[in-house]
Design an enzyme around this catalytic site. Structure first.
Site, PDB file in Angstrom:
ATOM      1  N   LYS A 131       0.790  -1.161  -0.181  1.00 17.44           N
ATOM      2  CA  LYS A 131      -0.085   0.004  -0.020  1.00 17.44           C
ATOM      3  C   LYS A 131       0.791   1.049   0.092  1.00 17.44           C
ATOM      4  CE  LYS A 131      -4.390   0.982   0.378  1.00 17.44           C
ATOM      5  NZ  LYS A 131      -5.645   0.213  -0.185  1.00 17.44           N
TER       6      LYS A 131
HETATM    7  P1  NAD Z   1     -12.916   7.538  -2.657  1.00 12.03           P
HETATM    8  O1  NAD Z   1     -11.980   8.704  -2.801  1.00 12.03           O
HETATM    9  O2  NAD Z   1     -13.566   7.555  -4.453  1.00 12.03           O
HETATM   10  O3  NAD Z   1     -14.160   7.796  -2.001  1.00 12.03           O
HETATM   11  C1  NAD Z   1     -14.080   8.189  -0.777  1.00 12.03           C
HETATM   12  C2  NAD Z   1     -15.329   8.521  -0.109  1.00 12.03           C
HETATM   13  O4  NAD Z   1     -15.128   8.633   1.423  1.00 12.03           O
HETATM   14  C3  NAD Z   1     -15.961   9.892  -0.643  1.00 12.03           C
HETATM   15  O5  NAD Z   1     -17.283   9.724  -0.806  1.00 12.03           O
HETATM   16  C4  NAD Z   1     -15.760  10.951   0.596  1.00 12.03           C
HETATM   17  O6  NAD Z   1     -16.599  11.839   0.648  1.00 12.03           O
HETATM   18  C5  NAD Z   1     -15.862   9.992   1.856  1.00 12.03           C
HETATM   19  N1  NAD Z   1     -15.306  10.475   3.128  1.00 12.03           N
HETATM   20  C6  NAD Z   1     -14.381  11.089   3.066  1.00 12.03           C
HETATM   21  N2  NAD Z   1     -14.178  11.322   4.485  1.00 12.03           N
HETATM   22  C7  NAD Z   1     -15.319  10.990   5.119  1.00 12.03           C
HETATM   23  C8  NAD Z   1     -15.831  11.390   6.364  1.00 12.03           C
HETATM   24  N3  NAD Z   1     -15.012  11.816   7.329  1.00 12.03           N
HETATM   25  N4  NAD Z   1     -17.125  10.849   6.783  1.00 12.03           N
HETATM   26  C9  NAD Z   1     -17.879  10.328   5.489  1.00 12.03           C
HETATM   27  N5  NAD Z   1     -17.405  10.019   4.143  1.00 12.03           N
HETATM   28  C10 NAD Z   1     -16.165  10.355   4.177  1.00 12.03           C
HETATM   29  O7  NAD Z   1     -12.204   6.266  -2.414  1.00 12.03           O
HETATM   30  P2  NAD Z   1     -12.823   4.842  -2.548  1.00 12.03           P
HETATM   31  O8  NAD Z   1     -11.471   4.270  -3.654  1.00 12.03           O
HETATM   32  O9  NAD Z   1     -14.228   4.750  -2.761  1.00 12.03           O
HETATM   33  O10 NAD Z   1     -12.270   4.123  -1.543  1.00 12.03           O
HETATM   34  C11 NAD Z   1     -13.142   4.124  -0.169  1.00 12.03           C
HETATM   35  C12 NAD Z   1     -12.710   2.802   0.657  1.00 12.03           C
HETATM   36  O11 NAD Z   1     -12.627   1.503   0.088  1.00 12.03           O
HETATM   37  C13 NAD Z   1     -11.208   3.070   1.284  1.00 12.03           C
HETATM   38  O12 NAD Z   1     -11.362   2.435   2.470  1.00 12.03           O
HETATM   39  C14 NAD Z   1     -10.426   2.230   0.104  1.00 12.03           C
HETATM   40  O13 NAD Z   1      -9.368   1.786   0.981  1.00 12.03           O
HETATM   41  C15 NAD Z   1     -11.287   0.986  -0.027  1.00 12.03           C
HETATM   42  N6  NAD Z   1     -11.256   0.138  -1.318  1.00 12.03           N
HETATM   43  C16 NAD Z   1     -11.167   0.936  -2.396  1.00 12.03           C
HETATM   44  C17 NAD Z   1     -10.919   0.266  -3.450  1.00 12.03           C
HETATM   45  C18 NAD Z   1     -10.883   0.837  -4.881  1.00 12.03           C
HETATM   46  O14 NAD Z   1     -10.884   0.070  -6.011  1.00 12.03           O
HETATM   47  N7  NAD Z   1     -11.033   2.123  -5.071  1.00 12.03           N
HETATM   48  C19 NAD Z   1     -10.660  -1.287  -3.432  1.00 12.03           C
HETATM   49  C20 NAD Z   1     -10.766  -1.664  -2.259  1.00 12.03           C
HETATM   50  C21 NAD Z   1     -10.949  -0.937  -0.815  1.00 12.03           C
END
Ligand code: NAD
Length: 452
Positions: A131
């Protein structure tokens, strides 16, 4: 060799594992890395994992920290801090996302890297865990500054990564465009990889035009849905007609919402960094996604035009909204004991990584709320990243149907593996998923050995 007291079948008994002392861990119960290792060690105890494998997995193999200057639009230079943590590569190259966020810290990146090792093993793809991230607020950066941060970060770490060694991907606040800048910079710098097309394999989640895979953008959300479709009927919930809520409406949250909508589920509450909204009739997730793409968050959607509706609610009201399933898809540690006591759901399905703290987990367990753990629920992203890498390696392109079908096979098998481990060890789903992942890693260590 130290021995731990055999834990109970709960995922997160608050025991102090002797391995923590052996490896000199700080005694801070709020530390995310400590919390993550605690879950791993509990599962390892149940499985009877050899001590040497436990201590190998309790710390990453490498922690890379870099500082690099970037020229800002106004001409002055700012120094940024970046991380790449390589947790384990016993099963294959290090693999894991790259996040841009003001709260990126070493221990958090270490936790996320460990989760990647577990996730890849659980879905049986030949990757280890890694990561990375840059401590910055991309919302405060212009597009040109974001590009320079990405390229400078790549130039600072390019000799630590590689298409068959360590392969980053998108995560919070990074996307296909960021991957394109990163890959382009890597191709220009990596002397060992004269074939630049082959070098683009250094990242996944690229734009399709640059070797990305069809179906990758929605893959994590698709995997969340595939897991729910497999598991919910046995928990007495029918996806068609179920009510659910979402924390986060970014990549994972919005795709989960859009796909669930097609299956007849109703999103009745949603919360992100701009506010929380409720609509008992169900939000139109396509319209909400368009609103978020335009404005940066869900806030204001209630009052907006087509597809809008619902009312603004407080954070507490959000958690207390009665649903069948709550899907956290934002950041870590958002469900602590207080939030867990508020939740009115039958199931929490972790779209985000590590959204539930051990204290929150204990409250959910006590209240009989099932938790579908992140290493299972959100493994769809890395699975399709693997498909992208295979397509790049073989110069093939698969259509979206094929990607979705293969993804579904991996998700269903991982869910079944988890349920089998749960039945065998009489534990909760989180511990069971770790056990199913650890079994695979233990076998590799037993046949490879440790040399010299
Ligand atoms: P992203 O940046 O697209 O979205 C993040 C979201 O979190 C946004 O909607 C933002 O408004 C919200 N957020 C941020 N701070 C916040 C708060 N204090 N309260 C409420 N909401 C809040 O990110 P993503 O890629 O969708 O990732 C989200 C999660 O999923 C993370 O934990 C990431 O590690 C995990 N993840 C992502 C992927 C991927 O393919 N993108 C894969 C596996 C896991």
């Amino acid at each position: 060799m130290t021995t731990a007291t055999r834990p109970t079948s709960t995922a997160t008994s608050a025991e102090w594992n002797p391995v923590f002392d052996e490896l000199g861990f700080p005694k801070d119960p709020d530390n995310l890395y400590l919390q993550t290792v605690e879950v791993l060690l509990n599962a390892a105890e149940m499985l009877g994992l050899p001590h040497r494998v436990k201590i190998i997995l309790a710390q990453p193999q490498s922690e890379i920290m870099v500082h690099f200057p970037v020229r800002m639009d106004d001409g002055h230079h700012r120094l940024f801090k970046g991380y790449r943590v390589q947790h384990n590569n016993a099963l294959g190259p290090y693999k894991g996302g790259m996040r841009f966020h003001p709260d990126v810290h070493l221990d958090d990146v270490k936790s996320l890297a460990l989760l990647m090792t577990m996730k890849c093993s659980l879905v049986r793809i030949p990757y280890g865990g890694g990561k990375g991230g840059v401590k910055c607020d991309p919302r405060q950066l212009s597009r040109a500054e974001l590009e320079r941060v990405t390229r400078r970060f790549c130039s600072a770490i390019y000799h630590y990564i590689g298409p068959d060694y360590d392969i980053p991907a998108p995560d919070v606040n990074t996307n296909a465009q960021v991957m394109a800048w990163f890959a382009d910079t890597y191709c220009s710098l990596a002397e060992a990889n004269k074939n630049t097309w082959d070098s683009v394999r250094v990242v996944t989640g690229k734009p399709v035009e640059m070797g990305g895979s069809l179906g990758r953008e929605k893959a994590t959300g698709q995997g969340v849905v595939d897991t729910l479709v497999e598991l919910l009927p046995s928990l007495g919930i029918n996806v068609n007609g179920m009510k659910y809520s979402l924390i986060g409406f970014g990549n994972v949250g919005s795709w989960t919402g859009r796909i669930l909508q097609k299956l007849g589920a109703r999103l009745v509450a949603v919360m992100d960094h701009t506010g929380a909204l409720r609509n008992d009739n169900g939000f139109d997730c396509e319209a909400l996604a368009a609103h978020v793409a335009q404005t940066g968050g869900v806030g204001g959607f209630a009052a907006s035009g087509p597809g809008g509706g619902g009312t603004s609610i407080s954070t507490e009201e959000f958690y207390k909204t009665k649903v069948d399933v709550l899907i956290p898809a934002a950041l870590e540690q958002m469900i602590k004991d207080r939030e867990a006591a508020w939740i009115d759901a039958k199931v929490v399905a972790e779209g985000a990584n590590a959204p539930t703290t051990p204290a929150g987990d204990r409250v959910l367990q006590k209240r009989g709320i099932e938790v579908v753990p992140a290493i299972l629920a959100n493994a769809g992203g890395v699975t399709v990243s693997y498909f992208e890498w295979v397509q790049n390696k073989t110069c093939m392109t698969w259509n979206e149907e094929e990607v979705d079908r293969k993804l579904n096979q991996h998700m269903v098998m991982a869910a079944r593996r988890t349920i089998l481990a749960r039945q065998k060890f009489g534990c909760d789903m989180r511990t069971a998923a770790y056990i199913a992942a650890l079994e695979n890693i233990a076998k590799v260590y037993s046949v490879r050995g440790i040399w010299p």
